[in-house]
Design an enzyme around this catalytic site. Structure first.
Site, PDB file in Angstrom:
ATOM      1  N   ARG D  99      50.584 -29.264  69.322  1.00 27.98           N
ATOM      2  CA  ARG D  99      51.667 -29.668  68.414  1.00 27.98           C
ATOM      3  C   ARG D  99      51.480 -29.048  67.012  1.00 27.98           C
ATOM      4  NH1 ARG D  99      55.872 -30.049  69.716  1.00 27.98           N
ATOM      5  NH2 ARG D  99      56.322 -28.688  67.981  1.00 27.98           N
ATOM      6  N   LYS D 134      61.446 -22.332  46.343  1.00 25.23           N
ATOM      7  CA  LYS D 134      61.873 -23.568  47.014  1.00 25.23           C
ATOM      8  C   LYS D 134      61.269 -23.654  48.413  1.00 25.23           C
ATOM      9  CE  LYS D 134      66.065 -23.646  44.237  1.00 25.23           C
ATOM     10  NZ  LYS D 134      67.531 -23.578  44.165  1.00 25.23           N
ATOM     11  N   LYS D 166      64.432 -18.764  31.341  1.00 25.35           N
ATOM     12  CA  LYS D 166      65.661 -19.509  31.609  1.00 25.35           C
ATOM     13  C   LYS D 166      66.184 -20.150  30.319  1.00 25.35           C
ATOM     14  CE  LYS D 166      64.349 -20.490  36.376  1.00 25.35           C
ATOM     15  NZ  LYS D 166      64.422 -21.447  37.480  1.00 25.35           N
ATOM     16  N   GLU D 196      67.245 -14.837  32.829  1.00 25.58           N
ATOM     17  CA  GLU D 196      68.399 -15.421  33.536  1.00 25.58           C
ATOM     18  C   GLU D 196      69.595 -15.486  32.588  1.00 25.58           C
ATOM     19  OE1 GLU D 196      67.634 -19.053  35.857  1.00 25.58           O
ATOM     20  OE2 GLU D 196      69.394 -19.898  34.872  1.00 25.58           O
ATOM     21  N   ASP D 217      73.112 -15.497  37.229  1.00 27.55           N
ATOM     22  CA  ASP D 217      73.082 -16.829  37.820  1.00 27.55           C
ATOM     23  C   ASP D 217      74.475 -17.381  38.086  1.00 27.55           C
ATOM     24  OD1 ASP D 217      71.823 -19.158  38.751  1.00 27.55           O
ATOM     25  OD2 ASP D 217      72.223 -20.151  36.836  1.00 27.55           O
TER      26      ASP D 217
END
Lengths: 279, 279, 279, 279, 279, 279
Positions: D99, D134, D166, D196, D217
């Site tokens: 597993r 992410k 940013k 950005e 962005d």
């Protein structure tokens, strides 16, 4: 005070994870997160306390909100039925930490209590009752601390802070003198050299080799008496092997400086303690 | 076979570091790195073996060159005087690992040997002698493995693989029925629900609440007999509290399914083993 | 409340190190150490919240000076556009922890949100939607906590807190009965025995062997209906294999007790959250 | 080849402990320690393989006796129904590791397979499809490796190997120019500076400030087209925000150099794999 | 501010355990647990301070009760004889942490002080004095932080945040152009490509291959001058190999952008600091 | 042989992770996984070798396929230009491990080489040149091993394997005699007691208190001579404070037993070594 708190936390975390794993199924399901409570730690038999700071640290690591009121401290004798301390804090945290905290304290106080019995049996303050390296794996610092709390002393902590030359070392070196010389040559000057001997010839050889400490291994009280007399204060003497509550008094009378007892840490009985929620 | 070897190595490394610290002063100074030797592991008393793979893993982790010949395996009874295994490899590594390896094995075989005595006392194969969570911190998996090797069974490993509803949980929930319902609702369906009771009213309430297992806490044999009769097979019954070699036989006769004994892991005597260099 | 916070901190530290490595080049160069700020956590879509304590713990571990005001708690549904919590503290710490904290929360809330969809689809409160062991490596406790927050239930946490006998175990044991007997004999009495079957013969064999739970693997709804009827309440039944939003309703109608869905934790969509500096 | 195997083993050990805990109750009870077996890893759908070395390392860490025969390697497309590799070794170890090994491989191949779909959609070799930060906490290196296996590229690994300025950084610095200057001044000269921006003014400001890379962005394809034209090759351009399979083709046509897609690692579907014992 | 405090604590704990082991024999025996004291940290020579937060963190980790008053901060020049900070707290904790805290601070300030000498020697603000990866194992982040405190800059932190193509890479790739292309193709777009060359042909080849940075290895000042002129601003230039206080000024005059000096972190002299108990 | 290899691997892994982080961008992109190579380790100056087993262990941990041929071993003097060992194995692993392996070896051999210079300066075999606790944090065992390889000796490893009573301890105890008595009473009998003194009165007091070792702190050679004469062999004497190559010979002539030199481990120069790929 307990030494090296840095690694103590690791041992406690390990023990908590062992018991909690992915979570306390019963407490998580039943006890409300906002519930607060108090619990009394009770001595259900007479004992010598050791590890009370470890005990409370277990709760503290699980919840910084727990608080403690102490009525006894490490090294003190606690009569049966007495309250040792009162814990207050989140009920859930108290219940989750309970068993782990008790496992530490019952073992440590068990060691201290047993050590006290040996020390009292010896009677003389001039003879040190010391522990050995026969401790529970992972718990040596705590086991040896508990021995001190019971009135005993520590032998070396491990292979790194004392030299103890045994049969195999002597055989490999060729002679006691050669072994002592090699060991002293390789080690920091802060460390003494101890040699294990089994008979009077061994004692003489160890003395000639300049040993600081002579370990008299598995000798009868008679032979030990002769060994101690032969040494005559030229080295520290240690009795070891087969010591128990039945013979330690007789051995102490030989005038040996140190008596080491493996049972203090490998064959103790956990003391009987309980934690009762009181509100 | 020992479960979860992944974390076993961590426990062994921790124990080795505890004993070796920055190095074995005696062995490093005296034993030549190229020296090779053999050592016999001897049973100095009759015992039930547990932990022989842990024992040899200690040497292996210190030196991959060590090799082992086994004459007994875990779970077997070893008569006094027998050779359990022979280790060959670098003499230095054998001497450095000796104490740590013995500390594991003497404790584990001590647990197995004590468990066997309890199991033999019970006599019946229908009654399980089980351990508790009163294990040495950090050694639970090994302690509980040793119980199995002695013919005993394990209670839950920790708070995560069994539900045991005690006084405080019942008080917090409001009733046994509410506590059982909450616990079952929150836990995986693979887990049974056990309820601790102290009298016959408690037994009835637990039965009504659908408990899978009922723990009869600190009951006299007479009350326990009544409790077992009352349950009549509708739940598993467990006797707990104050069990010792003097009363376990009588308790077993009540027909209880399980008897839990804390002493198996908290008050054992290490068995007497020695490692002798034989060449 | 989240279980076993002890190991949670390790997982968070690991994640922070992964993102921070030797340091945040941008923030360290630009944001003054004494700068303080506030940030709002916004739901950019409707979701079920899970992991808000993990989210804030990430900031807390990086800076003990961070503080939190919560408007929602785990398990609650949050409409799109709502503020979930406000963080205040050192601007640098907030920026450094942001991505790591969001990564935990977006995954966990994604799992809870998906679970809620499955649970709502089932409709009946008598049928448990449960997870599997198909979780992200290292995140099992969090993944399974999120399932509970979405209204689902947990299957066993791992191989250690439940017995699930599959094909290979049965083949090795020789028969279902033998496998059940071996498993029950080796495991703590707190654990139930579940057997995986693929047809009605398997169901009958499992029942005869005394299985506590029967897993109906990859059955059509028709066969599953027959299986549930055959069991007739003598064991808990679990449907597994190929369950999705298209067929779960039909499966639930068979009267099966439990439906396990791997997708809850292996094929979720992270929910859309953002952290906006507000002052 | 997978980078930094040193920390890979830690991640695998953590995952194994999570699943095994104190032991596999079913396998330990039923499978004989000496049993040896073979298992086939099957692709139950078409997929791009990623993580096959991680997969086999899981078995290897549990038992050094396991051996592997591979038919596909990472980065290759595997048709449905194909055998990917065959494992031979102790049956118990194979079942215990199954597993955990699959959890790694199904996630990683899921990422690679999804990445391949995005890359194919883009069509042009001149446009890089890249991942984001992410990723699943604790699995970043593996997640990003899987993106490469699917034909994608990596954005920075973390906050330490790239500068991305940013809004909040610009606000704190006072201007884009000041922020770029501070960042470049503090960072190793091996690192590029990315800024950005949200509109064409921002693009112009970033160009004037000497940004190496400009992140466009959440722009519409129209605005992005203007931005790319405005940059005219003086900096690398990256499209980010709201990219999906429906719009990536249009975005790629703007001539942007890089398109970053969070979904690659936060909203994938695990591929369907199974391990079948074949002897 | 020091980056990534998460792993800093690990390094400090490791250092404390190294020094404390199972406990401070002298302090535990002599200093009363309730004793409180103050200590002054004195500069016994002129120095550039680096690591004062690491220094105080050592005390803090051993005892949360310690408090600090600072008179200098990192990056400042401290004249000989000055008090840098005053620590107050439990006397035992101060004595136990002293050596470990000083070992960090003396090394880090030694690096900063040496760096400052190199930087001052260069004179020009347009030339960066940078470190290398020749740091003490386990202390890289601290070593490189100290370089920045001394007015120097960092080269890449490790193999992961910069590309440096050397002989062996070029040989394996077949040509500089091929190596640059492979490296750029595999790495995140946030990373620059640096190529090591040994002569003017190498410089030209590197330029043609599109290298962002060219490392001029072990060149004479004359050749370096020609190389810098040849590059003419089309790439960043770095001088490396055999740089010392005797030749750095001459090298700086060639107009090279960056000069890397291994000695900053591998051959420093610890600065002379002392901690004096003042009450 | 290097002591406690158990924790050595941890230190190496930590150092490798520090350098490799998420991966070697250059090598991974350019060197083919199947490429095999050889590399020579060259002494670019005369040196005393220390750490060659640590050096090769770095490669071994990254790839078990690496193999080594040694021409020198630890403790030997290596002339400039000599080949110390040849490594063969995967080219990628050799390049990735190179810097980390050299960082260990250059520091350790730097310490050994410097120690040898001090030892040669002293000339007499009766005087021990010893190190201090002023080591690089995390590297103490290696630093002190290197001192031994250079012909020096070790002082205590840490606070746990020696007693050194300083000013603050004496002040806290009330007198030297009281401090010695407390320390000896609390410590294992395997440990000697050393007292630091600053003048002849201190020497006399230490002798009266039964100190095993007397540390003569920062004395002029004249006063030290008087101190040594005063002791007259009744205790071991150690010179400490301000020892350098300019005064160690004069100090050795006083007949002091031990001279401790902090510079051996805190102000060394790394030796010049290089690794050259030879095929």
């Amino acid at each position: 005070m307990l030494e090296n708190e840095i690694s103590l936390d690791d041992a406690i975390r390990k023990a908590l994870e062992e018991d909690l794993g992915p979570g306390d199924l019963t407490t998580e399901a039943i006890i409300a997160p906002e519930s607060r409570g108090k619990a009394s730690l009770l001595a259900r038999e007479a004992l010598v306390l050791a590890g009370i700071q470890v005990f409370s640290r277990v709760f503290k690591l699980l919840s910084a909100e727990t608080a403690f009121e102490y009525f006894y401290s490490d090294g003190q004798s606690v009569p049966a039925g007495e309250t040792i301390c009162i814990i207050s804090g989140p009920t859930g945290a108290i219940l989750k930490a309970e068993r782990t905290a008790l496992n530490f304290l019952q073992r440590m106080s068990g060691i201290a209590t047993l050590t006290k019995i040996y020390v009292d049996k010896v009677g003389s303050k001039k003879v040190r009752v010391v522990d050995t390296r026969k401790t529970a794996p992972g718990l040596r610092v705590l086991d040896k601390y508990a021995v001190r709390m019971g009135g005993g002393f520590n032998h070396r902590m491990g292979l790194f802070d004392g030299i103890l030359i045994k049969d195999n070392h002597i055989m490999a070196a060729g002679s006691v003198a050669k072994a002592v010389s090699l060991a002293r040559g390789g080690a920091p000057h802060t460390i003494k050299v101890e040699v294990e001997v089994e008979d009077l010839d061994g004692v003489e050889e160890a003395l000639r080799s300049g040993a600081d400490v002579i370990l008299l291994d598995n000798m009868t009280p008679e032979m030990m008496q002769k060994a101690v007399d032969l040494v005559g204060g030229r080295a520290t003497t240690e009795a070891s092997g087969g010591i128990n509550l039945g013979n330690i008094e007789e051995i102490a009378k030989t005038g040996v400086d140190i008596i080491s007892v493996g049972a203090l840490t490998h064959s103790l009985r956990a003391v009987d303690l309980s934690l009762e929620i009181v509100g």
